[in-house]
Motif scaffolding. Structure first.
Motif, PDB file in Angstrom:
ATOM      1  N   PHE A 142       0.692  -1.098  -0.027  1.00 53.25           N
ATOM      2  CA  PHE A 142       0.089  -0.050  -0.038  1.00 53.25           C
ATOM      3  C   PHE A 142       0.950   1.248  -0.004  1.00 53.25           C
ATOM      4  N   LEU A 143       1.989   1.136   0.645  1.00 53.22           N
ATOM      5  CA  LEU A 143       2.714   2.399   1.152  1.00 53.22           C
ATOM      6  C   LEU A 143       3.452   2.753  -0.271  1.00 53.22           C
ATOM      7  N   LYS A 165       2.966   9.407  15.518  1.00 50.61           N
ATOM      8  CA  LYS A 165       1.590   8.513  15.441  1.00 50.61           C
ATOM      9  C   LYS A 165       1.825   7.159  14.852  1.00 50.61           C
ATOM     10  N   ALA A 166       1.314   6.188  15.462  1.00 51.15           N
ATOM     11  CA  ALA A 166       1.366   4.952  15.058  1.00 51.15           C
ATOM     12  C   ALA A 166       0.045   4.096  15.039  1.00 51.15           C
ATOM     13  N   LEU A 184      -4.617   3.587   8.439  1.00 50.86           N
ATOM     14  CA  LEU A 184      -3.345   3.907   7.742  1.00 50.86           C
ATOM     15  C   LEU A 184      -3.376   5.022   6.686  1.00 50.86           C
ATOM     16  N   GLU A 185      -4.558   5.111   6.084  1.00 43.34           N
ATOM     17  CA  GLU A 185      -4.698   6.193   5.082  1.00 43.34           C
ATOM     18  C   GLU A 185      -4.452   7.601   5.836  1.00 43.34           C
ATOM     19  N   LEU A 210      -0.385  12.223   6.313  1.00 42.36           N
ATOM     20  CA  LEU A 210       0.736  13.125   7.256  1.00 42.36           C
ATOM     21  C   LEU A 210       1.871  12.763   6.886  1.00 42.36           C
ATOM     22  N   ALA A 211       2.420  11.573   5.985  1.00 45.46           N
ATOM     23  CA  ALA A 211       3.691  11.474   5.377  1.00 45.46           C
ATOM     24  C   ALA A 211       3.768  11.926   4.103  1.00 45.46           C
TER      25      ALA A 211
END
Length: 80
Positions: free
Chosen positions: A22-23, A61-62, A70-71, A76-77
């Protein structure tokens, strides 16, 4: 640097593979830390309150697992 993405995982973890795929699809670069290779990686996961993997971290954040949260981390990323 605060938007560095870390994926804590193990080999042969199907859910971990989903997270990494996904990433990659989202063009997010990430570091993989195998919790079975280094005790310190497992301790880092535990600091976020989790015992299992995958755990994806952006800044402070985790998120555990391959979940809709996760989205939010991906957003944020992408902010820089």
């Amino acid at each position: 640097m605060s938007n560095q993405v870390i994926v804590y995982s193990t080999k042969n973890c199907v859910e971990c593979t989903y997270v990494k795929e996904f990433l990659t699809k989202e063009n997010i670069s990430f570091e993989v830390r195998d919790v079975l290779e280094k005790q310190e990686y497992q301790e880092e996961v535990e600091k976020f309150g989790f015992l299992g993997v995958p755990v994806t971290v952006v800044g402070e954040k985790a998120v555990k697992g391959f979940t809709p949260e996760l989205e939010q981390l991906v957003k944020l990323a992408k902010q820089e």
